[in-house]
Design a protein around this motif. Structure first.
Motif, PDB file in Angstrom:
ATOM      1  N   UNK A 137      34.148  34.349  48.560  1.00  0.00           N
ATOM      2  CA  UNK A 137      33.682  34.553  47.192  1.00  0.00           C
ATOM      3  C   UNK A 137      33.314  35.998  46.923  1.00  0.00           C
ATOM      4  N   UNK A 138      32.658  36.635  47.893  1.00  0.00           N
ATOM      5  CA  UNK A 138      32.275  38.037  47.722  1.00  0.00           C
ATOM      6  C   UNK A 138      33.493  38.949  47.714  1.00  0.00           C
ATOM      7  N   UNK A 139      34.439  38.694  48.613  1.00  0.00           N
ATOM      8  CA  UNK A 139      35.598  39.582  48.739  1.00  0.00           C
ATOM      9  C   UNK A 139      36.538  39.467  47.543  1.00  0.00           C
ATOM     10  N   UNK A 140      36.874  38.253  47.137  1.00  0.00           N
ATOM     11  CA  UNK A 140      37.862  38.093  46.077  1.00  0.00           C
ATOM     12  C   UNK A 140      37.316  38.561  44.725  1.00  0.00           C
ATOM     13  N   UNK A 170      30.014  35.716  44.598  1.00  0.00           N
ATOM     14  CA  UNK A 170      30.793  36.472  43.619  1.00  0.00           C
ATOM     15  C   UNK A 170      29.953  37.566  42.986  1.00  0.00           C
ATOM     16  N   UNK A 171      28.713  37.216  42.613  1.00  0.00           N
ATOM     17  CA  UNK A 171      27.832  38.205  41.993  1.00  0.00           C
ATOM     18  C   UNK A 171      27.514  39.337  42.960  1.00  0.00           C
ATOM     19  N   UNK A 172      27.180  38.993  44.192  1.00  0.00           N
ATOM     20  CA  UNK A 172      26.840  40.013  45.185  1.00  0.00           C
ATOM     21  C   UNK A 172      28.059  40.870  45.523  1.00  0.00           C
ATOM     22  N   UNK A 173      29.201  40.222  45.694  1.00  0.00           N
ATOM     23  CA  UNK A 173      30.423  40.965  46.008  1.00  0.00           C
ATOM     24  C   UNK A 173      30.806  41.919  44.895  1.00  0.00           C
ATOM     25  N   UNK A 176      41.880  42.072  52.130  1.00  0.00           N
ATOM     26  CA  UNK A 176      40.962  41.528  53.132  1.00  0.00           C
ATOM     27  C   UNK A 176      40.640  40.063  52.883  1.00  0.00           C
ATOM     28  N   UNK A 177      40.869  39.595  51.660  1.00  0.00           N
ATOM     29  CA  UNK A 177      40.541  38.213  51.309  1.00  0.00           C
ATOM     30  C   UNK A 177      41.528  37.215  51.895  1.00  0.00           C
ATOM     31  N   UNK A 178      42.800  37.588  51.989  1.00  0.00           N
ATOM     32  CA  UNK A 178      43.871  36.625  52.250  1.00  0.00           C
ATOM     33  C   UNK A 178      43.662  35.804  53.524  1.00  0.00           C
ATOM     34  N   UNK A 179      43.439  36.407  54.697  1.00  0.00           N
ATOM     35  CA  UNK A 179      43.294  35.570  55.900  1.00  0.00           C
ATOM     36  C   UNK A 179      42.053  34.674  55.852  1.00  0.00           C
TER      37      UNK A 179
END
Length: 388
Positions: free
Chosen positions: A305-308, A253-256, A279-282
Motif C-alpha cells: 500500500x505504501x509503495x504503490x 497509502x497515506x504514509x507512503x 519496487x511494488x511489483x514483486x
C-alpha cells in the motif's frame, strides 16, 4: 521588517494548506459513505442492486471523469468558491440521500454531490501547489493527498450511523467551508481569457504519458481491491479480514504518499515514480498469492500500500510542473480523470475473474504495472518553477 513579512506569508500559506487539506479530508469522507449505504438505499427505495449501484457510476462520472472540465471552469471563476463550496455540496448531497422522496431525485442529488467533489479537488490542489515552497512542493502535495486518504477511511464510520442521522455530519462540512472561504485568497489564476484550444493543448507531450502511467497504476490497484473480497472468500476468510486488509492498505497509502512526496523533493519526481512502481511489483505478486493465514500478510499489505501509492501525489506535482500555467487543470487530469478512467475499465477485471479466477484477474491487473513503469522511465524531469 522583511523577515516579519516573510514569516507572515509563510504562516498564511500554511493556514491555506491546512484549510484545504481539512476540506479534502471531509470531502472524501463524505464520498466514502456512498458504497456502504447502498444496501440501505436499496431497501428504502425498493430498487434493484443494479439501480443502486448506478449511483456510484453517476458519482464517479461527475466527480472524476468530468473533473478536467470542472478544473477549466474553476480557472475562470474565483477559486475560493470551488475550494469552500465544493465539500459543502458533496456533504449536503450525500448526507440527505435518505430524505429524497423518489429514486430519480436521489440520482440527481448524488450527481450534484459529485460535482462538488469535482470542483474541489483541482482547486484545493492548486492552492497547495501555488502556496507551497518549490523545494517542499512534493511534501505539501502528499500531505494534502493524505488528508483525502484519511477521510476515505473514516467515511464508512460515518455511514454506520444510518440514513436518518447522516445530516448531522453536514455541519462539519459547513464549518470547514466557512474557514476555507475566510483563509483562502480570492481571484482567478489568469487575468486573460484562455481559449479552449489552449486548454486542449495542455493534454499533450509528457502530460499524456504521465496520465497513461497513472491510469495503468490505478487500474492495477483498483483491480486488486475489487478482487480482494472474492479471493478472501475462496480462501476461507470473510468481511472482517477484508476490512482489516483495506484499513491497513489505506493507512499505508497515506504514509507512503508523504514519504514519496518528500523523496521527490530531494531526488526528483521521475526517479520516485519509477522506483515506487518497479519496487511494488514483486511484493504485490506475493501479496496476491498470500492470505491472513500467513504471518507476513498484513506487514506485506502495508508495504504494498505504501509503495504503490507513493507515486500518487508525486504524479500530481509532476503534472502541475509540466503545465505551470494551468495547475488546476493539470491536477484534475491526475486526481480525477486518471482514477475515473481507470474506474470505467475496472469492470474488465471482473469479467476476467468470471472467465478464470479472482486470483488470475488480480495478477493480470498487477501486470499493468510493468508498462506503467516503462512509461515512467521515459518521462522527462519537470522543472521546479514557482507558480503564479
Amino acid at each position: 521588517m522583511q523577515a516579519s513579512v516573510t514569516s507572515t506569508a509563510a504562516r498564511h500559506a500554511a493556514a491555506i494548506a491546512v484549510a484545504v487539506t481539512a476540506g479534502h479530508f471531509i470531502n472524501d469522507a463524505y464520498s466514502a459513505m456512498l458504497t456502504p449505504l447502498t444496501p440501505a438505499l436499496q431497501a428504502k427505495y425498493g430498487v434493484s442492486i443494479a439501480a443502486v449501484t448506478f449511483l456510484s457510476s453517476v458519482y464517479s462520472l461527475t466527480s472524476s471523469v468530468l473533473q478536467p472540465l470542472l478544473g477549466i471552469l474553476g480557472e475562470r471563476i474565483d477559486r475560493r468558491y470551488a475550494a469552500a463550496l465544493g465539500p459543502l455540496m458533496t456533504g449536503v448531497g450525500l448526507t440527505l440521500m435518505g430524505f429524497v422522496p423518489w429514486f430519480g431525485g436521489l440520482v440527481l442529488l448524488v450527481a450534484v454531490a459529485g460535482f462538488g467533489s469535482g470542483f474541489f479537488h483541482p482547486a484545493g490542489a492548486a492552492y497547495v501547489a501555488q502556496h507551497s515552497p518549490p523545494d517542499k512542493r512534493g511534501l505539501w502535495a502528499s500531505l494534502f493527498s493524505a488528508g483525502g486518504t484519511a477521510g476515505m477511511a473514516l467515511g464508512p464510520v460515518f455511514a454506520g450511523v444510518g440514513l436518518p442521522h447522516l445530516p448531522w455530519f453536514a455541519l462539519i462540512g459547513l464549518v470547514i467551508a466557512a474557514v476555507t472561504f475566510a483563509v483562502t485568497p480570492g481571484g482567478v489564476q489568469k487575468a486573460r481569457r484562455v481559449s479552449l484550444a489552449e486548454y486542449a493543448g495542455i493534454f499533450r507531450g509528457p502530460l499524456v504519458w504521465l496520465w497513461a502511467m497513472a491510469v495503468l497504476r490505478s487500474l492495477a490497484s483498483m483491480g486488486y481491491n475489487a478482487m480482494l473480497p472474492f479471493m478472501m472468500l475462496a480462501r476461507g476468510f470473510g468481511a472482517r479480514e477484508v476490512a482489516i486488509t483495506l484499513a491497513v492498505y489505506s493507512v499505508a497509502s497515506a504514509i507512503g504518499g508523504i514519504i514519496g512526496g518528500r523523496l521527490s523533493d530531494r531526488y526528483g519526481r521521475t526517479a520516485v515514480l519509477r522506483g515506487a512502481i518497479l519496487s511494488t511489483i514483486p511484493f504485490f505478486a506475493a501479496l496476491i498469492l498470500s492470505s491472513p493465514a500467513h504471518w507476513w500478510f498484513y506487514p506485506l499489505t502495508f508495504i504494498v500500500g505504501a509503495a504503490v501509492n507513493a507515486s500518487i501525489p508525486v504524479g500530481v506535482v509532476a503534472a502541475q510542473e509540466y503545465a505551470p500555467g494551468h495547475v488546476a487543470v493539470a491536477s484534475s487530469i491526475m486526481m480525477g480523470f486518471s482514477w475515473g478512467f481507470a474506474g470505467l475499465l475496472v469492470f474488465l477485471v471482473g469479467a476476467l475473474a468470471d472467465a478464470t479466477t479472482p486470483t488470475t484477474a488480480a495478477l493480470t491487473s498487477l501486470a499493468l504495472l510493468i508498462p506503467s513503469a516503462l512509461i515512467a522511465a521515459r518521462l522527462p524531469e519537470p522543472q521546479k518553477t514557482r507558480f503564479d
